[in-house]
Design an enzyme around this catalytic site. Sequence first.
Site, short mmCIF file in Angstrom:
data_model
loop_
_atom_site.label_atom_id
_atom_site.label_comp_id
_atom_site.label_asym_id
_atom_site.label_seq_id
_atom_site.Cartn_x
_atom_site.Cartn_y
_atom_site.Cartn_z
N PHE A 214 -10.15 5.93 15.37
CA PHE A 214 -11.46 6.56 15.47
C PHE A 214 -11.44 8.07 15.25
CE2 PHE A 214 -9.71 7.27 19.72
CZ PHE A 214 -10.10 8.57 19.99
N LYS B 126 -9.84 -1.92 7.57
CA LYS B 126 -10.45 -2.24 8.87
C LYS B 126 -10.68 -0.92 9.59
CE LYS B 126 -10.33 -2.93 12.82
NZ LYS B 126 -11.23 -2.34 13.88
N GLU C 63 -13.95 0.21 15.15
CA GLU C 63 -15.29 -0.25 15.53
C GLU C 63 -16.08 0.84 16.26
OE1 GLU C 63 -12.44 -1.40 18.85
OE2 GLU C 63 -12.44 -1.32 16.64
N SER D 282 -2.32 3.93 18.56
CA SER D 282 -1.47 4.17 19.71
C SER D 282 -0.09 3.55 19.49
CB SER D 282 -2.10 3.56 20.97
OG SER D 282 -2.09 2.15 20.91
N CYS E 90 -3.15 13.22 16.78
CA CYS E 90 -1.73 13.03 17.05
C CYS E 90 -0.91 14.27 16.78
CB CYS E 90 -1.19 11.84 16.25
SG CYS E 90 -1.20 12.09 14.47
N GLU F 59 1.44 10.72 26.53
CA GLU F 59 0.36 11.18 25.66
C GLU F 59 -0.97 11.11 26.40
OE1 GLU F 59 -0.98 10.56 21.08
OE2 GLU F 59 -0.76 8.73 22.24
#
Length: 533
Positions: free
Chosen positions: A167, A191, A194, A244, A299, A401
Amino acid sequence: MPPAAIPESEGYVLPNQENQVQVDNFIDGKFVAPSSGSYLSVLSPSTSAKVGSVGVSTSFDVDSAVKSAKAAFSSWSSRTIKSRAAVMLKFHALVREHATELAELIVLENGKNMTEALADVAKGNETVEYACSLPQLAQGRTLKVSSEVSCQDRRDPLGVVASIVPFNFPFMVPQWTVPIALVMGNTVVLKPSEKVPLTMRRTAELMKEAGIPDGVFNMVQGTREAVEALIDHEDVRAVTFVGSSPVASIVANRCRSLNKRVTALGGAKNHLVALPDCDVEGASSDIVVSYAGCAGQRCMAASVLLTVGQGPKQDELLRKVIEKASKIQPGTDPGMMGSVIDEASYKKIIGYIEDSEKAGGEILLDGRKWADEPMANNGGCWIGPTIIKHASPEDKCMKEEVFGPVLSVYNVSSWAEAISIENSNPFGNAACVYTSSGGHADWFTSRFRASMLGVNIGIPVPREPFSFGGLYGTKSKFGDMDITGDGAMEFFSNRVKVTSKWPMPDVEEYVTGEALNANGTGPMDHANFAGRM
């Protein structure tokens, strides 16, 4: 303070609570509703208002998308690479034309400020630009290896490839893979997350307008079922994933069990080391941008600052970092900091701050106070820049993280201690040293345990043609090769080697060990046993 109005592009209406958008799958050049008939709400992080809905795809929808991509592969891959790049060049121009429109969508569904959103689009389009140069970069090689034998290698496309994206950069991260994969001759099933499907929905329309044939680029919306169906589909030849670390590991292992090419990029815990000889003004500004930019949801964001030694320079640096971070205001205007993506992320970040307090950490700047700002009264997930001074390098916030605007600060007594802390973390994405000495910089960059290193640059993102990716053997990278740049060119192609022999006529061998042709010139290659016993 209410969010500033963002000017809409001419002829385009930005989605909102009254003008919601339904995001369906994009298969064979058309938007197609998911077979499940199910949809999830798309919420704006800034207000928590519903601005659209996104389909929940099943394995049936994935199969339809892959079949469309497979059917389009033959004609697309048979076009010359220059022809494919020409289409991408048109797409590049359309992205520039519609950059503000795409940035508006990013602000709406991701929560970035407008400057960050425009940078998201510009950086993604930079990768599109790199893909347009592939005709000059992806050439094969030919070499005459003996008097009669030539070796050639060429790059052939893989077939249907899948890209699964997160995202945090709705436009840029899909462009890390899609344009390079397409110009190399593959067909793609994407993909999107969402949580942020609106930007890529509009991007799909621009790709079609640019002339990308139906079926060459497809999108399936959804969650876990769509991801697993893409990975498992027998006609998907390669998979890229960004997200992740736990999920990246699962994706890589699942692909490996199917003998499928995969690159899966995970999380990070990026360390900044500030030496006493650093430029305090420049370093402090860079540190704030690195850890608080994009609300810390990237990241490459800094999450640990290690100051070396005791003295007035170290104190001044920390004071300036706090001062500059404390001036950041909530909002989506340039220079402001947007909200985090959703309530789950908000609660996770708050949990890390509370854990640090319980462990004896000193909260030097508390972003939790943003909950009392007028902006938060409009809804949304607002947490401000936070700085924590730790008493122990073993605190959770020093090792895990956080993925939010939280900077952990710890003072070390030596360079060796700084390197020991950085090397001991399980991630290996990025690290940076702030110094005025080239020799000091070389010492650290040769010892950091990360693959993307900065010197006085807290977000050391490689630019094309250099590729992006964490260090093998860490939680930042699983699978094969890098993403973007020349790493993606390698990932999205098979090297095919052709060895050809065209015999020379009338070769006669002499007892001296030399062989001459009929004209009496040219030694024979005695290492070549082709056709001889």
